[in-house]
Motif scaffolding. Structure first.
Motif, PDB file in Angstrom:
ATOM      1  N   PHE A  83       6.672 -13.669  -3.489  1.00 54.14           N
ATOM      2  CA  PHE A  83       5.396 -13.224  -2.935  1.00 54.14           C
ATOM      3  C   PHE A  83       4.315 -13.177  -4.010  1.00 54.14           C
ATOM      4  O   PHE A  83       4.602 -12.908  -5.176  1.00 54.14           O
ATOM      5  CB  PHE A  83       5.529 -11.820  -2.330  1.00 54.14           C
ATOM      6  N   ALA A  84       3.078 -13.392  -3.611  1.00 52.93           N
ATOM      7  CA  ALA A  84       1.909 -13.162  -4.459  1.00 52.93           C
ATOM      8  C   ALA A  84       1.408 -11.772  -4.074  1.00 52.93           C
ATOM      9  O   ALA A  84       0.806 -11.578  -3.024  1.00 52.93           O
ATOM     10  CB  ALA A  84       0.844 -14.211  -4.195  1.00 52.93           C
ATOM     11  N   VAL A  85       1.688 -10.784  -4.917  1.00 53.73           N
ATOM     12  CA  VAL A  85       1.497  -9.376  -4.560  1.00 53.73           C
ATOM     13  C   VAL A  85       0.148  -8.834  -5.020  1.00 53.73           C
ATOM     14  O   VAL A  85      -0.269  -9.050  -6.154  1.00 53.73           O
ATOM     15  CB  VAL A  85       2.633  -8.514  -5.153  1.00 53.73           C
ATOM     16  N   VAL A  86      -0.486  -8.084  -4.113  1.00 56.27           N
ATOM     17  CA  VAL A  86      -1.653  -7.271  -4.432  1.00 56.27           C
ATOM     18  C   VAL A  86      -1.270  -5.852  -4.044  1.00 56.27           C
ATOM     19  O   VAL A  86      -0.774  -5.617  -2.940  1.00 56.27           O
ATOM     20  CB  VAL A  86      -2.901  -7.726  -3.635  1.00 56.27           C
ATOM     21  N   SER A  87      -1.477  -4.907  -4.956  1.00 60.99           N
ATOM     22  CA  SER A  87      -1.102  -3.510  -4.702  1.00 60.99           C
ATOM     23  C   SER A  87      -2.343  -2.645  -4.510  1.00 60.99           C
ATOM     24  O   SER A  87      -3.381  -2.896  -5.113  1.00 60.99           O
ATOM     25  CB  SER A  87      -0.302  -2.955  -5.879  1.00 60.99           C
ATOM     26  N   ALA A  88      -2.194  -1.629  -3.675  1.00 60.33           N
ATOM     27  CA  ALA A  88      -3.259  -0.657  -3.444  1.00 60.33           C
ATOM     28  C   ALA A  88      -2.622   0.715  -3.290  1.00 60.33           C
ATOM     29  O   ALA A  88      -1.528   0.838  -2.737  1.00 60.33           O
ATOM     30  CB  ALA A  88      -4.056  -1.023  -2.201  1.00 60.33           C
TER      31      ALA A  88
ATOM     32  N   VAL B 171       0.851  -1.189   0.000  1.00 63.40           N
ATOM     33  CA  VAL B 171       0.000   0.000   0.000  1.00 63.40           C
ATOM     34  C   VAL B 171       0.885   1.236   0.000  1.00 63.40           C
ATOM     35  O   VAL B 171       1.597   1.493   0.971  1.00 63.40           O
ATOM     36  CB  VAL B 171      -0.941   0.025   1.231  1.00 63.40           C
ATOM     37  N   ASP B 172       0.848   1.986  -1.097  1.00 66.09           N
ATOM     38  CA  ASP B 172       1.627   3.221  -1.216  1.00 66.09           C
ATOM     39  C   ASP B 172       1.001   4.072  -2.308  1.00 66.09           C
ATOM     40  O   ASP B 172       0.550   3.540  -3.320  1.00 66.09           O
ATOM     41  CB  ASP B 172       3.082   2.902  -1.565  1.00 66.09           C
ATOM     42  N   ASP B 173       0.952   5.379  -2.106  1.00 70.13           N
ATOM     43  CA  ASP B 173       0.367   6.249  -3.127  1.00 70.13           C
ATOM     44  C   ASP B 173       1.392   6.766  -4.130  1.00 70.13           C
ATOM     45  O   ASP B 173       1.051   7.525  -5.030  1.00 70.13           O
ATOM     46  CB  ASP B 173      -0.421   7.399  -2.501  1.00 70.13           C
ATOM     47  N   ASP B 174       2.636   6.335  -4.013  1.00 68.49           N
ATOM     48  CA  ASP B 174       3.686   6.658  -4.981  1.00 68.49           C
ATOM     49  C   ASP B 174       3.702   5.532  -6.020  1.00 68.49           C
ATOM     50  O   ASP B 174       4.309   4.486  -5.813  1.00 68.49           O
ATOM     51  CB  ASP B 174       5.025   6.772  -4.261  1.00 68.49           C
ATOM     52  N   LYS B 175       2.997   5.745  -7.139  1.00 71.77           N
ATOM     53  CA  LYS B 175       2.795   4.699  -8.146  1.00 71.77           C
ATOM     54  C   LYS B 175       4.094   4.095  -8.682  1.00 71.77           C
ATOM     55  O   LYS B 175       4.213   2.866  -8.726  1.00 71.77           O
ATOM     56  CB  LYS B 175       1.945   5.266  -9.295  1.00 71.77           C
ATOM     57  N   PRO B 176       5.107   4.900  -9.093  1.00 69.98           N
ATOM     58  CA  PRO B 176       6.350   4.288  -9.581  1.00 69.98           C
ATOM     59  C   PRO B 176       7.043   3.413  -8.530  1.00 69.98           C
ATOM     60  O   PRO B 176       7.511   2.322  -8.837  1.00 69.98           O
ATOM     61  CB  PRO B 176       7.224   5.486  -9.964  1.00 69.98           C
ATOM     62  N   PHE B 177       7.087   3.884  -7.291  1.00 70.46           N
ATOM     63  CA  PHE B 177       7.692   3.103  -6.210  1.00 70.46           C
ATOM     64  C   PHE B 177       6.910   1.812  -5.995  1.00 70.46           C
ATOM     65  O   PHE B 177       7.490   0.727  -5.848  1.00 70.46           O
ATOM     66  CB  PHE B 177       7.732   3.925  -4.918  1.00 70.46           C
ATOM     67  N   LEU B 178       5.584   1.918  -5.980  1.00 73.84           N
ATOM     68  CA  LEU B 178       4.730   0.757  -5.762  1.00 73.84           C
ATOM     69  C   LEU B 178       4.939  -0.296  -6.852  1.00 73.84           C
ATOM     70  O   LEU B 178       5.057  -1.488  -6.559  1.00 73.84           O
ATOM     71  CB  LEU B 178       3.261   1.204  -5.722  1.00 73.84           C
ATOM     72  N   THR B 179       5.045   0.144  -8.091  1.00 69.98           N
ATOM     73  CA  THR B 179       5.254  -0.779  -9.214  1.00 69.98           C
ATOM     74  C   THR B 179       6.598  -1.484  -9.104  1.00 69.98           C
ATOM     75  O   THR B 179       6.684  -2.705  -9.264  1.00 69.98           O
ATOM     76  CB  THR B 179       5.160  -0.011 -10.549  1.00 69.98           C
ATOM     77  N   ARG B 180       7.657  -0.718  -8.808  1.00 69.64           N
ATOM     78  CA  ARG B 180       8.994  -1.312  -8.669  1.00 69.64           C
ATOM     79  C   ARG B 180       9.040  -2.308  -7.512  1.00 69.64           C
ATOM     80  O   ARG B 180       9.593  -3.403  -7.632  1.00 69.64           O
ATOM     81  CB  ARG B 180      10.051  -0.228  -8.449  1.00 69.64           C
ATOM     82  N   LEU B 181       8.462  -1.916  -6.386  1.00 72.81           N
ATOM     83  CA  LEU B 181       8.478  -2.784  -5.209  1.00 72.81           C
ATOM     84  C   LEU B 181       7.668  -4.059  -5.464  1.00 72.81           C
ATOM     85  O   LEU B 181       8.091  -5.149  -5.088  1.00 72.81           O
ATOM     86  CB  LEU B 181       7.951  -2.040  -3.978  1.00 72.81           C
ATOM     87  N   ALA B 182       6.522  -3.938  -6.118  1.00 68.32           N
ATOM     88  CA  ALA B 182       5.698  -5.109  -6.424  1.00 68.32           C
ATOM     89  C   ALA B 182       6.474  -6.090  -7.297  1.00 68.32           C
ATOM     90  O   ALA B 182       6.486  -7.301  -7.029  1.00 68.32           O
ATOM     91  CB  ALA B 182       4.400  -4.688  -7.113  1.00 68.32           C
ATOM     92  N   ARG B 183       7.139  -5.568  -8.308  1.00 62.10           N
ATOM     93  CA  ARG B 183       7.934  -6.419  -9.202  1.00 62.10           C
ATOM     94  C   ARG B 183       9.057  -7.121  -8.422  1.00 62.10           C
ATOM     95  O   ARG B 183       9.294  -8.318  -8.571  1.00 62.10           O
ATOM     96  CB  ARG B 183       8.519  -5.580 -10.334  1.00 62.10           C
ATOM     97  N   ALA B 184       9.739  -6.370  -7.564  1.00 60.42           N
ATOM     98  CA  ALA B 184      10.853  -6.934  -6.784  1.00 60.42           C
ATOM     99  C   ALA B 184      10.360  -8.003  -5.804  1.00 60.42           C
ATOM    100  O   ALA B 184      11.003  -9.038  -5.630  1.00 60.42           O
ATOM    101  CB  ALA B 184      11.577  -5.827  -6.031  1.00 60.42           C
ATOM    102  N   MET B 185       9.230  -7.779  -5.181  1.00 65.80           N
ATOM    103  CA  MET B 185       8.723  -8.729  -4.194  1.00 65.80           C
ATOM    104  C   MET B 185       8.153  -9.981  -4.878  1.00 65.80           C
ATOM    105  O   MET B 185       8.256 -11.072  -4.333  1.00 65.80           O
ATOM    106  CB  MET B 185       7.683  -8.075  -3.288  1.00 65.80           C
TER     107      MET B 185
END
Length: 187
Positions: free
Chosen positions: A40-45, A21-35
C-alpha cells in the motif's frame, strides 16, 4: 509516496492508496509500516480534521478509520471519502465495537467493521476480501452483559447520540448511562 511507486498487487488493483486514521500514534505507526510492506501507499492521519484534509487532497482507494478520535467521529471521515470516491474500500476499526455503529458505518459505505485489537493480517484480509469470501461466524456467543450493552448502544445511535433522550427512552438515570457509555464493551 504515490500509488505509482508500487508494483500493482493483483489483490489491490491499480490504485493502492491507503488512508490510516487513528489517534493512537504507536499503533498508527506500526500499522502504516505493516501495510506499506503489503504494497500500500500509506497516508496517515491522527484526527478527523487531518483525515478530511488528506481526502480533499487525494481520495484513497482504501481506508482504515478509527471510530472514536480525539476531535470527533471517524464516521465523518467515511462520509468525506464516500463523497469524493464512492468505490473506496473503507474499514472501521474500533475498541468500542457495537452493532449500532457497525450498521451506521456500513450504511455510510464501510465494507467491514473490526474490533481492536486487530492485527495487520486481519486488516489486510478485510481490505482485500472479495464478495465471495465470507467471514467465519464467531465461536462464542455474546454474553448477557454484551447483549444489554448492544441494546443501549443501538438506542443511543437511534437518539443521534443524545444522552438525555437515550436515558429517558431506556428509563435509566442519565449519569448511569454516561458511565456505561464511557466503558469498553463487555465480552
Amino acid at each position: 509516496m504515490t500509488p505509482e511507486d508500487f508494483a500493482a498487487d493483483p489483490l489491490l488493483g491499480d490504485d493502492a492508496s491507503l488512508l490510516l486514521v487513528d489517534d493512537d500514534k504507536p499503533f498508527l505507526t506500526r500499522l502504516a509500516r505493516a501495510m506499506e510492506g503489503r504494497g500500500f501507499a500509506v497516508v496517515s492521519a491522527e484526527s478527523v480534521e487531518e483525515a478530511v484534509g488528506a481526502v480533499k487532497h487525494h481520495a484513497p482507494a482504501y481506508a482504515v478509520v478509527d471510530l472514536r478520535l480525539a476531535d470527533g467521529n471517524g464516521l465523518d471521515v467515511v462520509s468525506a471519502i464516500r463523497d469524493k470516491r464512492p468505490d473506496a474500500r473503507i474499514i472501521i476499526l474500533t475498541g468500542y465495537g457495537n452493532i449500532a455503529t457497525a450498521v451506521t458505518a456500513v450504511k455510510l459505505g464501510a465494507i467491514d467493521y473490526l474490533s481492536k485489537p486487530a492485527d495487520a493480517d486481519d486488516i489486510y484480509a478485510a481490505l482485500t476480501r472479495t464478495g465471495d469470501d465470507r467471514v467465519a461466524p464467531p465461536e462464542n456467543p455474546m454474553s448477557a452483559d454484551r447483549v444489554r450493552w448492544e441494546h443501549i448502544q443501538r438506542v443511543y445511535e437511534m437518539c443521534e447520540r443524545n444522552v438525555s433522550e437515550t436515558a429517558r427512552r431506556l428509563n435509566m438515570h442519565r449519569r448511569t448511562l454516561q458511565r456505561i457509555l464511557a466503558k469498553r464493551a463487555p465480552r
